[in-house]
Scaffold this active site. Structure first.
Site, PDB file in Angstrom:
ATOM      1  N   GLN A 124       0.855  -1.189   0.000  1.00  0.00           N
ATOM      2  CA  GLN A 124       0.000   0.000   0.000  1.00  0.00           C
ATOM      3  C   GLN A 124       0.894   1.243   0.000  1.00  0.00           C
ATOM      4  O   GLN A 124       1.701   1.424   0.920  1.00  0.00           O
ATOM      5  CB  GLN A 124      -0.895   0.002   1.238  1.00  0.00           C
ATOM      6  CG  GLN A 124      -1.899   1.146   1.206  1.00  0.00           C
ATOM      7  CD  GLN A 124      -2.763   1.207   2.446  1.00  0.00           C
ATOM      8  OE1 GLN A 124      -2.228   1.250   3.557  1.00  0.00           O
ATOM      9  NE2 GLN A 124      -4.067   1.222   2.276  1.00  0.00           N
ATOM     10  N   TYR A 171      -5.782  10.182   5.249  1.00  0.00           N
ATOM     11  CA  TYR A 171      -4.428  10.554   4.834  1.00  0.00           C
ATOM     12  C   TYR A 171      -4.503  11.446   3.584  1.00  0.00           C
ATOM     13  O   TYR A 171      -5.595  11.831   3.166  1.00  0.00           O
ATOM     14  CB  TYR A 171      -3.572   9.294   4.630  1.00  0.00           C
ATOM     15  CG  TYR A 171      -3.403   8.531   5.928  1.00  0.00           C
ATOM     16  CD1 TYR A 171      -2.738   9.109   7.009  1.00  0.00           C
ATOM     17  CD2 TYR A 171      -3.959   7.267   6.099  1.00  0.00           C
ATOM     18  CE1 TYR A 171      -2.610   8.434   8.216  1.00  0.00           C
ATOM     19  CE2 TYR A 171      -3.836   6.585   7.307  1.00  0.00           C
ATOM     20  CZ  TYR A 171      -3.163   7.176   8.366  1.00  0.00           C
ATOM     21  OH  TYR A 171      -3.048   6.518   9.557  1.00  0.00           O
ATOM     22  N   ARG A 227      -7.501  -7.514  11.722  1.00  0.00           N
ATOM     23  CA  ARG A 227      -7.080  -7.864  13.074  1.00  0.00           C
ATOM     24  C   ARG A 227      -7.218  -9.368  13.317  1.00  0.00           C
ATOM     25  O   ARG A 227      -6.456  -9.959  14.083  1.00  0.00           O
ATOM     26  CB  ARG A 227      -7.880  -7.057  14.087  1.00  0.00           C
ATOM     27  CG  ARG A 227      -7.491  -5.564  14.060  1.00  0.00           C
ATOM     28  CD  ARG A 227      -8.545  -4.695  14.686  1.00  0.00           C
ATOM     29  NE  ARG A 227      -9.804  -4.903  14.043  1.00  0.00           N
ATOM     30  CZ  ARG A 227     -10.941  -5.183  14.681  1.00  0.00           C
ATOM     31  NH1 ARG A 227     -10.961  -5.233  15.988  1.00  0.00           N
ATOM     32  NH2 ARG A 227     -12.053  -5.393  14.015  1.00  0.00           N
ATOM     33  N   CYS A 267      -9.921 -12.766  17.602  1.00  0.00           N
ATOM     34  CA  CYS A 267      -9.641 -11.378  18.021  1.00  0.00           C
ATOM     35  C   CYS A 267     -10.751 -10.998  18.997  1.00  0.00           C
ATOM     36  O   CYS A 267     -11.914 -11.316  18.777  1.00  0.00           O
ATOM     37  CB  CYS A 267      -9.678 -10.507  16.774  1.00  0.00           C
ATOM     38  SG  CYS A 267      -9.970  -8.763  17.098  1.00  0.00           S
ATOM     39  N   CYS A 313      -0.569  -7.692  19.572  1.00  0.00           N
ATOM     40  CA  CYS A 313      -1.919  -8.243  19.707  1.00  0.00           C
ATOM     41  C   CYS A 313      -2.066  -8.838  21.098  1.00  0.00           C
ATOM     42  O   CYS A 313      -1.243  -9.668  21.510  1.00  0.00           O
ATOM     43  CB  CYS A 313      -2.162  -9.317  18.658  1.00  0.00           C
ATOM     44  SG  CYS A 313      -3.744 -10.145  18.890  1.00  0.00           S
ATOM     45  N   GLU A 336      -8.511 -26.410  38.765  1.00  0.00           N
ATOM     46  CA  GLU A 336      -9.208 -25.135  38.943  1.00  0.00           C
ATOM     47  C   GLU A 336     -10.167 -25.290  40.113  1.00  0.00           C
ATOM     48  O   GLU A 336     -10.954 -26.233  40.140  1.00  0.00           O
ATOM     49  CB  GLU A 336      -9.966 -24.765  37.654  1.00  0.00           C
ATOM     50  CG  GLU A 336     -11.013 -23.668  37.803  1.00  0.00           C
ATOM     51  CD  GLU A 336     -10.479 -22.352  38.373  1.00  0.00           C
ATOM     52  OE1 GLU A 336      -9.514 -21.812  37.831  1.00  0.00           O
ATOM     53  OE2 GLU A 336     -11.056 -21.881  39.402  1.00  0.00           O
TER      54      GLU A 336
END
Ligand SMILES: Cc1cc2nc3c(=O)[nH]c(=O)nc-3n(C[C@H](O)[C@H](O)[C@H](O)COP(=O)(O)OP(=O)(O)OC[C@H]3O[C@@H](n4cnc5c(N)ncnc54)[C@H](O)[C@@H]3O)c2cc1C
Ligand SMILES: Cc1cc2nc3c(=O)[nH]c(=O)nc-3n(C[C@H](O)[C@H](O)[C@H](O)COP(=O)(O)O)c2cc1C
Ligand code: SF4
Length: 639
Positions: free
Chosen positions: A101, A170, A315, A338, A358, A408
């Site tokens: 890009q 931009y 993402r 995500c 991330c 647990e």
């Protein structure tokens, strides 16, 4: 029937093996002088190896006057070409097509990076930004030429195509949008005039790279929350002009402070910009790339229904580079989701942070360091605590071939994630919690719930290694009267274990306090949040804090930072406000979100008794999911 996502597609002469695109996303992994580094290569190679058909390398400046980010990649110099070739080589190695890009930040570029002021179509700063210098017509021509030269360099570096960045506020977008372009010459005014800069760039690139080289642009098809912003109707006209000028595809994004692609929604909503892609697709014959929270299922549907030709997953591919391969293998349950926390986006705007990370994938940008290799000697590993730190450590240790047991004490796994997933805007944390649990089962980890680890039980189990991930104990502030009042913990409220009345005071105004307040306000409670510190929710990332605080305000939550706690009475809480006024806030329930302390007793008892003992996650120090998962993963790799 074979998935539509696996049908090859052409952009000009370039055949893309499938419909899945990795969209451009700034990582800041480049060198200070804008070259791709080994880290850049490892990161992109992982995404190409994961099966994406087209990998579009992040926004890359065409000239230093567009320098917008620290470590911003650059194609502004021929000397860079060999380093770029190394990058295209690793992407091509896995059958993916590589594009880049090309970008100029315009008024979003930073004078502190360039040593000179930014430029723009008109001398209007972006909100909170620097005053730019208005470009002269000669300077415009120069920049058009910079774009063409960058495209030539991209071709010389073996990129299969270039994407012109005409979106996201931009430089090219600044010309397209009437909000930032007030020029009175042929570059301002009508849509055709505002599009002139883009069209000249397309012509210049075409002249330089020939008709068969794939060239397309990314646009913000709509600006949200901006007076005089770009409308969908204007975008259709812009695309028509760009198509006539010779672009081969259009990548349909959006921008603006309220755009749905840059923030979480009360409930995860896939495909938030699909309406824009669909509308553009109806108005053009060139391929359309759709983006914005696209899931595999939705992507399939969009291609099938001809609403888009390719789908970009941004993402999602930060979180899990292997999504395309997992879709191809029918392993949707193995996709690491995500969580829509937008921390990666915040990294771009947080002073002092110079890399995009991330939260759920500590290996992003550290692919070499976090490589999973089989353990030389399988060990008997006991993980204590089924929160994210413990589950992640168990997952990685099991993937490496260790025999893993997880204890647990609660009847369910998840730890604080169970509570974190409850407030509005947080439901993807639930999907992540589910992912971890599914993986542990598939990997054969022995899971025992309602099993509280004690020093004697651990001694009896005789592990080779114990990983202590026992989380936190909530703190109870020392306020006179607290022992007699109707006091509950925020975590218990969110988990449905504690009831609250109609008037609620939350003590503690960090993320947990504010999110619990929103959860209760949504249930019709009258909520006041108090905290000692001067500002609310300072720990919330820069991109989300404003959203959170404005939602609380809209929902009628009273925010009282800077108070001194005096006493709790049968009627409520007595505070001295930051203005020095002593007052009683009426309440029938006090919800505590006043921080926590690490739960380390077990670790202290075990540390000299088991051959290898590790302390990870919040029980080392209360922090966030990022640290819990990073330490979980590191420990799983270290054993
Ligand atoms: C409401 C809320 C919202 C949040 N939102 C976010 C967010 O948006 N982003 C973010 O990054 N972080 C968030 N957090 C913080 C994040 O959830 C924690 O940092 C993370 O869960 C810590 O993980 P952990 O595994 O170290 O500890 P925990 O999640 O606390 O898990 C510890 C586990 O150990 C178990 N345990 C304790 N003692 C024993 C024992 N002796 N034997 C067996 N088991 C034991 C506990 O029952 C618990 O299940 C949030 C937290 C809350 C409460
Ligand atoms: C950290 C980050 C960096 C980004 N950088 C760019 C970029 O360089 N160029 C661009 O056009 N969009 C950029 N974007 C936007 C993404 O390409 C994508 O459009 C956006 O994340 C929405 O898609 P998703 O919901 O699939 O993530 C960026 C987004 C993030 C989160
Ligand atoms: S940081 Fe958060 S929003 Fe960004 S990719 Fe990772 S999980 Fe998703």
């Amino acid at each position: 029937m074979k998935s539509m996502l696996w049908q090859p597609v052409n952009i000009n002469k370039m055949e893309v093996k499938n419909r899945i695109v990795m969209p451009p996303m700034v990582t800041q992994y480049g060198s200070a002088d804008g070259l791709p580094t080994e880290r850049t290569r490892n990161y992109y190679e992982a995404r190409a190896k994961g099966g994406a058909g087209l990998v579009i390398v992040e926004a890359t400046m065409v000239h230093k006057r567009g320098h917008t980010f620290i470590n911003h990649l650059s194609l502004s110099d021929d000397k860079a070409i060999p380093a770029w070739r190394q990058l295209t080589e690793v992407i091509h190695r896995h059958g993916a097509k590589a594009a880049v890009q090309i970008h100029h930040g315009g008024r979003m570029a930073k004078s502190k990076l360039m040593g000179m002021p930014p430029v723009a179509p008109s001398p209007i700063p972006a909100p909170g930004g620097e005053m730019p210098q208005e470009l002269s017509k000669e300077e415009i021509k120069e920049i058009v030429n910079f774009f063409a030269q960058a495209a030539v360099r991209a071709k010389q570096a073996d990129f299969d195509g270039v994407e012109i960045h005409a979106a996201h506020a931009y430089l090219i977008h600044q010309f397209l949008s009437a909000s930032s372009n007030k020029r009175l010459d042929e570059y301002g005014g009508s849509v055709a005039n505002r599009a002139r800069f883009l069209i000249e760039i397309i012509h210049a690139i075409r002249d330089a790279v020939g008709n068969e080289y794939p060239v397309w642009c990314r646009i913000s098809a709509q600006e949200y929350g901006i007076a005089e912003g770009i409308t969908l109707q204007e975008s259709k006209e812009i695309v028509k002009l760009a198509q006539e000028a010779g672009i081969d595809a259009v990548h349909v994004s959006a921008s603006g402070p309220t755009a749905p692609n840059i923030q979480p929604l009360p409930k995860f909503t896939p495909g938030v910009l699909v309406n824009l892609a669909e509308a553009i697709k109806k108005s053009t014959v060139i391929p359309v790339i759709a983006v914005g929270k696209i899931t595999p299922e939705l992507g399939e549907k969009l291609i099938k229904e001809d609403k888009a030709d390719l789908i970009a997953m941004g993402r999602a591919l930060f979180a899990d580079p292997d999504i395309p391969n997992k879709i191809a293998e029918g392993r949707l349950e193995d996709i690491l989701p995500c969580i829509e926390c937008f921390s990666c986006r915040s990294d771009l705007y947080t002073p002092g942070i110079v890399e995009v990370r991330c939260v759920v994938n500590p290996a992003m940008g550290k692919e070499a360091e976090f490589r999973i290799v089989r353990a030389a000697k399988p060990k008997k590993v006991l993980v204590i605590g089924g929160g994210p730190a413990g589950m992640e450590a168990a997952r990685i240790a099991a993937m490496r071939g260790h025999a893993v047991t997880l204890w647990e004490k609660e009847p369910r796994l998840g730890g604080q994630l169970t509570q974190a997933a409850t407030p509005p805007y947080k439901d993807r944390i639930g999907a992540f919690n589910q992912f971890l649990q599914t993986q542990l089962k598939k990997l054969g980890v022995t899971i025992e719930t309602k099993k509280e680890a004690t020093p004697s039980a651990v001694a009896e189990f005789k592990p080779d290694a114990a990983i202590v991930a026992t989380g936190i104990k909530p703190m109870v502030p020392q306020i006179p009267g607290i022992e007699k009042a109707n006091v509950v913990h925020a975590g218990d409220v969110l988990e449905g274990k504690a009831k609250v009345g109609k008037k609620v005071i939350v003590i503690g105004g960090e993320m947990v306090g504010c999110e619990t307040a929103e959860f209760l306000a949504d249930k019709g409670k009258k909520v006041t949040v108090t905290r000692r510190g001067p500002e609310m929710a300072l720990g919330v990332t820069v991109t989300l804090r404003g959203f959170l605080l404005s939602r609380l305000e809209k929902k009628g939550v009273t925010l009282l930072p800077g108070v001194r706690y005096e006493e709790i009475t049968p009627h409520g809480l007595v505070v001295t406000t930051k203005e020095g006024e002593k007052k009683t806030i009426e309440a029938d329930t006090i919800v505590l979100a006043a921080g926590s302390t690490p739960n380390q007793e077990l670790y202290n008892a075990l540390k000299d008794k088991v051959p290898e003992v590790y302390l990870i996650g919040d029980c080392a120090k209360p922090r966030t999911l990022r640290e819990a998962l990073t330490e979980g993963q590191r420990t799983g790799l270290a054993i």
